[in-house]
Structures are given as structure tokens and as C-alpha cells.
Design a protein around this motif. Structure first.
Motif, PDB file in Angstrom:
ATOM      1  N   ASN A  23      83.741  -5.961 -13.211  1.00 22.97           N
ATOM      2  CA  ASN A  23      82.933  -7.274 -12.715  1.00 22.97           C
ATOM      3  C   ASN A  23      83.788  -7.368 -11.688  1.00 22.97           C
ATOM      4  N   LEU A  24      84.393  -6.818 -10.694  1.00 21.06           N
ATOM      5  CA  LEU A  24      85.111  -7.180  -9.699  1.00 21.06           C
ATOM      6  C   LEU A  24      83.861  -7.153  -8.579  1.00 21.06           C
ATOM      7  N   PRO A  25      84.112  -8.068  -7.659  1.00 22.32           N
ATOM      8  CA  PRO A  25      82.944  -8.573  -6.621  1.00 22.32           C
ATOM      9  C   PRO A  25      82.470  -7.162  -5.694  1.00 22.32           C
ATOM     10  N   ASN A  26      83.208  -6.032  -5.650  1.00 25.75           N
ATOM     11  CA  ASN A  26      82.748  -5.002  -4.975  1.00 25.75           C
ATOM     12  C   ASN A  26      82.117  -3.906  -5.967  1.00 25.75           C
ATOM     13  N   ASN A  27      82.069  -4.286  -7.120  1.00 24.81           N
ATOM     14  CA  ASN A  27      81.391  -3.453  -8.145  1.00 24.81           C
ATOM     15  C   ASN A  27      80.161  -4.054  -8.835  1.00 24.81           C
ATOM     16  N   ILE A  28      79.692  -4.983  -8.175  1.00 23.70           N
ATOM     17  CA  ILE A  28      78.518  -5.834  -8.648  1.00 23.70           C
ATOM     18  C   ILE A  28      77.615  -6.326  -7.368  1.00 23.70           C
ATOM     19  N   SER A  29      76.245  -6.281  -7.765  1.00 28.03           N
ATOM     20  CA  SER A  29      75.561  -6.689  -6.868  1.00 28.03           C
ATOM     21  C   SER A  29      75.558  -8.363  -6.343  1.00 28.03           C
ATOM     22  N   ALA A  30      75.053  -8.708  -5.092  1.00 29.35           N
ATOM     23  CA  ALA A  30      75.148  -9.969  -4.745  1.00 29.35           C
ATOM     24  C   ALA A  30      74.482 -11.047  -5.602  1.00 29.35           C
ATOM     25  N   THR A  31      73.476 -10.497  -6.321  1.00 34.75           N
ATOM     26  CA  THR A  31      72.706 -11.091  -7.173  1.00 34.75           C
ATOM     27  C   THR A  31      73.395 -11.564  -8.416  1.00 34.75           C
ATOM     28  N   GLU A  32      74.176 -10.671  -9.156  1.00 30.75           N
ATOM     29  CA  GLU A  32      74.904 -10.468 -10.268  1.00 30.75           C
ATOM     30  C   GLU A  32      76.010 -11.364  -9.892  1.00 30.75           C
ATOM     31  N   LYS A  33      76.770 -11.356  -8.960  1.00 35.43           N
ATOM     32  CA  LYS A  33      77.680 -12.481  -8.547  1.00 35.43           C
ATOM     33  C   LYS A  33      77.444 -13.633  -8.658  1.00 35.43           C
ATOM     34  N   THR A  34      76.280 -14.072  -8.211  1.00 33.45           N
ATOM     35  CA  THR A  34      75.528 -15.541  -8.260  1.00 33.45           C
ATOM     36  C   THR A  34      75.269 -15.840  -9.596  1.00 33.45           C
ATOM     37  N   GLN A  35      74.427 -15.001 -10.425  1.00 31.90           N
ATOM     38  CA  GLN A  35      73.919 -15.221 -11.680  1.00 31.90           C
ATOM     39  C   GLN A  35      74.925 -15.006 -12.725  1.00 31.90           C
ATOM     40  N   HIS A  62      84.656  -6.425 -30.721  1.00 31.11           N
ATOM     41  CA  HIS A  62      83.549  -5.990 -31.589  1.00 31.11           C
ATOM     42  C   HIS A  62      83.401  -4.677 -31.564  1.00 31.11           C
ATOM     43  N   ASN A  63      83.383  -3.925 -32.797  1.00 31.65           N
ATOM     44  CA  ASN A  63      83.316  -2.866 -33.430  1.00 31.65           C
ATOM     45  C   ASN A  63      84.510  -1.922 -32.454  1.00 31.65           C
ATOM     46  N   LYS A  64      85.805  -2.475 -32.874  1.00 33.88           N
ATOM     47  CA  LYS A  64      87.068  -2.008 -32.171  1.00 33.88           C
ATOM     48  C   LYS A  64      87.054  -1.809 -30.865  1.00 33.88           C
ATOM     49  N   LYS A  65      86.093  -2.556 -30.003  1.00 32.20           N
ATOM     50  CA  LYS A  65      86.195  -2.394 -28.582  1.00 32.20           C
ATOM     51  C   LYS A  65      86.343  -3.834 -28.008  1.00 32.20           C
ATOM     52  N   VAL A  66      87.311  -4.085 -27.020  1.00 30.57           N
ATOM     53  CA  VAL A  66      87.255  -5.332 -26.202  1.00 30.57           C
ATOM     54  C   VAL A  66      85.985  -5.428 -25.453  1.00 30.57           C
ATOM     55  N   VAL A  67      85.297  -6.679 -25.940  1.00 29.02           N
ATOM     56  CA  VAL A  67      84.321  -7.214 -25.212  1.00 29.02           C
ATOM     57  C   VAL A  67      84.305  -8.409 -24.337  1.00 29.02           C
ATOM     58  N   GLY A 108      95.047 -16.546 -16.662  1.00 29.97           N
ATOM     59  CA  GLY A 108      94.949 -16.103 -15.361  1.00 29.97           C
ATOM     60  C   GLY A 108      93.624 -15.007 -14.903  1.00 29.97           C
ATOM     61  N   GLN A 109      92.853 -15.111 -16.044  1.00 26.64           N
ATOM     62  CA  GLN A 109      91.302 -14.540 -15.827  1.00 26.64           C
ATOM     63  C   GLN A 109      90.412 -14.551 -17.200  1.00 26.64           C
ATOM     64  N   ILE A 110      89.385 -14.804 -17.070  1.00 26.47           N
ATOM     65  CA  ILE A 110      88.446 -14.701 -18.251  1.00 26.47           C
ATOM     66  C   ILE A 110      87.413 -13.772 -17.901  1.00 26.47           C
ATOM     67  N   CYS A 111      86.961 -12.893 -18.713  1.00 26.28           N
ATOM     68  CA  CYS A 111      85.918 -12.224 -18.594  1.00 26.28           C
ATOM     69  C   CYS A 111      85.120 -11.607 -19.811  1.00 26.28           C
ATOM     70  N   ILE A 112      83.825 -11.653 -19.880  1.00 29.30           N
ATOM     71  CA  ILE A 112      82.900 -11.162 -20.885  1.00 29.30           C
ATOM     72  C   ILE A 112      82.106 -10.110 -20.623  1.00 29.30           C
ATOM     73  N   ASP A 113      82.096  -8.791 -21.288  1.00 33.90           N
ATOM     74  CA  ASP A 113      81.069  -7.882 -21.049  1.00 33.90           C
ATOM     75  C   ASP A 113      79.734  -8.365 -20.871  1.00 33.90           C
ATOM     76  N   ILE A 114      79.040  -7.901 -19.949  1.00 31.97           N
ATOM     77  CA  ILE A 114      77.677  -8.461 -19.587  1.00 31.97           C
ATOM     78  C   ILE A 114      76.618  -8.511 -20.887  1.00 31.97           C
ATOM     79  N   ASN A 115      76.714  -7.618 -21.869  1.00 33.86           N
ATOM     80  CA  ASN A 115      76.137  -7.633 -22.866  1.00 33.86           C
ATOM     81  C   ASN A 115      76.485  -8.349 -24.169  1.00 33.86           C
ATOM     82  N   TYR A 116      77.374  -8.982 -23.845  1.00 35.67           N
ATOM     83  CA  TYR A 116      77.926 -10.060 -24.838  1.00 35.67           C
ATOM     84  C   TYR A 116      77.878 -11.390 -24.377  1.00 35.67           C
ATOM     85  N   ARG A 117      77.275 -11.719 -23.066  1.00 34.12           N
ATOM     86  CA  ARG A 117      77.445 -13.038 -22.738  1.00 34.12           C
ATOM     87  C   ARG A 117      76.372 -13.947 -23.571  1.00 34.12           C
ATOM     88  N   LYS A 118      76.448 -15.255 -23.465  1.00 35.37           N
ATOM     89  CA  LYS A 118      75.687 -16.293 -24.065  1.00 35.37           C
ATOM     90  C   LYS A 118      75.467 -16.126 -25.546  1.00 35.37           C
TER      91      LYS A 118
END
Length: 181
Positions: A23-35, A62-67, A108-118
Motif C-alpha cells: 500500500n505504499l504510493p510507489n506500489n499502487i496506481s494513481a487511481t488506487e491512491k485516489t480511490q 482473519h484465518n490467522k492472517k493479518v488483514v 502511527g499508520q493504519i492500513c486494511i488489506d484491499i480485499n477486507y475494506r468496507k
């Protein structure tokens, strides 16, 4: 079923780093950054471990994995991440202007795996964090890049209020606070 807990293993810290990398800016598209939003700071595993040793991080599993994760960062780590030094300086200024004592934890930072958002995980991470620090800390403080509109709106939706906006290295930041009680 999502489980919220405090970090307790090296594997969990490694999974936080892997999710952060995605989820670092260099690893995602400009569209994904915005959306979808993005994370700004890249932590080393050693720094993440040192922060954990001072206060464990909050994770969604979830299922023993950090999401999802919310990093707990004590003010004593102020100088460990150069890009965050201006934030801590602004926190000190904002608190002194409020003219009251605030014992705070920095998220210091919050992040949720894209498959688990909303799915309410963002709110769940903060609720769990509040429950686990409210005996010691009166507030959670963090900052959001003003270009990260999704993150700013999500924070305000769960009760964060703006302390101030400021510029650091040609980037505008919004410093925000959430009372724990």
C-alpha cells in the motif's frame, strides 16, 4: 470472522510489513491512491519490533492472517522516523495552544488489506485501540496527508477532530485527535 488483538509474534509484525509494502504510493496506481488511499511511511522490521516492545500494535486477523493494522507509536519514537518529526513538533504546539494536559498515543499508520475494506475493520481497529489504551492515554493523535481524502473522511466519520493543518516538505498534513474516553 475478524478478530482484533494486540501483536504478540514476529510473524504478525512481518505480515504488517508485507501489507504496508502493498500500500505504499510507489506500489499502487494513481487511481488506487485516489480511490483507496495509501500509506506514507515505510517501517523496518526492527523499528516495528521496537515500537511493539514499547506498546503492542493493534491488528485485525482473519484465518490467522493479518488483514489490517493500526500502529501504536509512543512519543519517545519521535526521532526514529525523520518524516514524522514535524508531526510531533506540531502536536507539541497544538497541545500547548489548547492549554491542557493530554497524554496521547500516536496512531502511527493504519492500513486494511484491499480485499477486507468496507467491512468496518477501520472502525474496529480504532475501537480496539481505544479500549486497550484508555486507562493510560486520554487521546489518540495521528496525521493524514490532505491528498488522502478517503483516509481523512474515514477518520472524521469515527470521531477524529482537526487540531490543525500544517505544511512539511511541500506536503500539507491534517493533524487530528480522537479522545479515548
Amino acid at each position: 470472522m475478524i478478530q482484533y488483538k494486540l501483536t504478540s509474534t514476529q510473524k504478525e509484525l512481518e505480515e504488517i510489513i508485507a501489507l504496508q509494502q502493498k500500500n505504499l504510493p510507489n506500489n499502487i496506481s494513481a487511481t488506487e491512491k485516489t480511490q483507496q488511499g495509501f500509506v506514507t511511511v515505510q517501517h523496518s522490521i526492527q523499528l516495528l519490533k521496537n515500537m511493539h516492545n514499547a506498546h503492542p500494535h493493534v491488528i485485525a486477523v482473519h484465518n490467522k492472517k493479518v488483514v489490517g493494522y493500526a500502529l501504536c507509536m509512543l512519543p519517545e519514537f519521535k526521532n526514529e522516523i525523520p518524516v514524522l518529526v514535524p508531526m510531533f513538533d506540531q502536536i507539541d504546539k497544538a497541545i500547548s495552544q489548547l492549554n491542557k494536559e493530554i497524554n496521547y498515543m500516536v496512531m502511527g499508520q493504519i492500513c486494511i488489506d484491499i480485499n477486507y475494506r468496507k467491512q468496518g475493520i477501520f472502525r474496529g481497529l480504532y475501537n480496539f485501540m481505544k479500549e486497550n489504551i484508555s486507562d493510560t492515554f486520554t487521546a489518540i493523535i495521528t496525521e493524514v496527508d490532505v491528498q488522502n481524502v478517503r483516509s481523512s473522511n474515514a477518520h472524521k466519520a469515527i470521531g477524529f477532530t482537526e487540531l490543525k493543518k500544517y505544511m512539511a516538505k511541500n506536503q500539507e498534513w491534517e493533524l487530528i485527535l480522537l479522545p479515548t474516553k
